[in-house]
Design an enzyme around this catalytic site. Sequence first.
Site, PDB file in Angstrom:
ATOM      1  CE  LYS A 225      -3.616  -2.694   0.062  1.00 32.41           C
ATOM      2  NZ  LYS A 225      -4.293  -3.302   1.186  1.00 32.41           N
TER       3      LYS A 225
HETATM    4  C1  LIG Z   1      -5.185  -4.381   1.803  1.00 38.35           C
HETATM    5  C2  LIG Z   1      -6.646  -4.229   1.888  1.00 38.35           C
HETATM    6  C3  LIG Z   1      -7.377  -4.431   3.082  1.00 38.35           C
HETATM    7  C4  LIG Z   1      -6.810  -5.048   4.317  1.00 38.35           C
HETATM    8  O1  LIG Z   1      -5.644  -4.567   4.759  1.00 38.35           O
HETATM    9  P1  LIG Z   1      -4.593  -5.431   5.617  1.00 38.35           P
HETATM   10  O2  LIG Z   1      -3.761  -4.345   6.216  1.00 38.35           O
HETATM   11  O3  LIG Z   1      -3.836  -6.298   4.649  1.00 38.35           O
HETATM   12  O4  LIG Z   1      -5.325  -6.227   6.628  1.00 38.35           O
HETATM   13  C5  LIG Z   1      -8.724  -4.114   3.079  1.00 38.35           C
HETATM   14  N1  LIG Z   1      -9.340  -3.680   1.966  1.00 38.35           N
HETATM   15  C6  LIG Z   1      -8.692  -3.527   0.802  1.00 38.35           C
HETATM   16  C7  LIG Z   1      -9.442  -3.024  -0.397  1.00 38.35           C
HETATM   17  C8  LIG Z   1      -7.326  -3.806   0.711  1.00 38.35           C
HETATM   18  O5  LIG Z   1      -6.695  -3.701  -0.456  1.00 38.35           O
END
Ligand SMILES: *Cc1c(COP(=O)(O)O)cnc(C)c1O
Length: 406
Positions: free
Chosen positions: A197
Amino acid sequence: MPSGDILPYGRQWIDDDDIAAVVECLRGDWLTQGPATEAFERDLTQTIKTDHAVAVSSGTAALHLAALSLGIGPGDVALVPTITFVATANCIRYCGGEVEFVDVDADTGLIDLTDLERKSQALADQGRPPRVILPVDFAGQPAPLPEIRAIANRHGAAVIHDAAHSLGATYTVDGNTHPSADCAHADCAILSFHPVKHIALGEGGAIVTNSNTLAAKLRELRTHGIHRDPARFSHCNPGPWHYEQDSLGYNYRITDIQCALGGSQLRKLDSFIARRREIAAQYDAAFADERLSKFIAPLVTRPNVDHSYHLYVVRVGKDRSLIESAELRRHLYDHLREQGIHSQVHYIPVHTQPYYASTKSNQARFPQSEAYYDGCLSLPMYPKMNDGDVSRVIDSVSHWVDEQMS
Ligand SMILES: *Cc1c(COP(=O)(O)O)cnc(C)c1O
């Protein structure tokens, strides 16, 4: 043989200043949630322009606590776009609620407003209107939040904005520019700090909100449902050690080690996003070529948004049959892989996952999501890519198109 290094579809960028921030934390007194977490939360509220930020152990934990704090439970129905990561839907199941999936606009990958309104109304007609809608800013482009909020309001639903892809994006309504996740059109929003991210904390997430009540609940739920507020004690206060557990919370704390890294990463967010936009502009220019555009179509960006490009998604063989498009996508995926370029598919429609597929309402057809899914491919997109890396991807796609045309 791959020429040069492997290019993944996404990755973090950690520099010496990030490492120094973590080392400084390790030499200090706090390791788990402490002053670095508070400082990181303050930095987040300044970046996103919300009153509160509650940092937690992952984006998934953030979704779970968001749903819990809004009181989602058995009998409640949530509307979730089927093109998303499974966590967006799972948070509702953790609370005992039910998930109904909504089709997406095949050109943007964002929740389809017509289907959203249709499904909201159908649920209302059955006497169980949706309790919550979870829009996702797919790939880093803000969803049509004012329209979604209006639909939610008509049916008395809450909005949990899944902004895991869109830190650093903005959208403009009536001349006002909103940072994504500012909660102008949502009860709360969630972020993820997974390494692919926009900022990397190893694992981590946050809920942001402008509601004092929600923020207080979230802070308690993050630590077992425990509080230390004497005014609320139901037992007489036997001493300074006393605390009470009012609700069933969890240990979803993040560590100061992670938040030290987070503070350092957040300072570089603007430059990370600027670089992502440059890379997207290079891809856009290349794929606008008449020859390439017969096979490759980037997702459409809506007016009045500033995209933060968590992903750069193209649709392969968009105007062809689903079968043909799926075959071309597989072929391009393999071709890139042979050259050390690791593309990815985002996402397998969640309603087709075995866990969800048995639910009757989810056996409906999702025509746009199916068309989108059969041809979608995420090309490498991360700020540390240099112009040579971007050219390598473009050249490889271009060679593949030559092969298709010969
Ligand atoms: C990455 C992601 C999550 C969850 O995040 P984590 O930190 O990996 O638990 C939730 N929603 C979307 C759309 C994501 O891409």
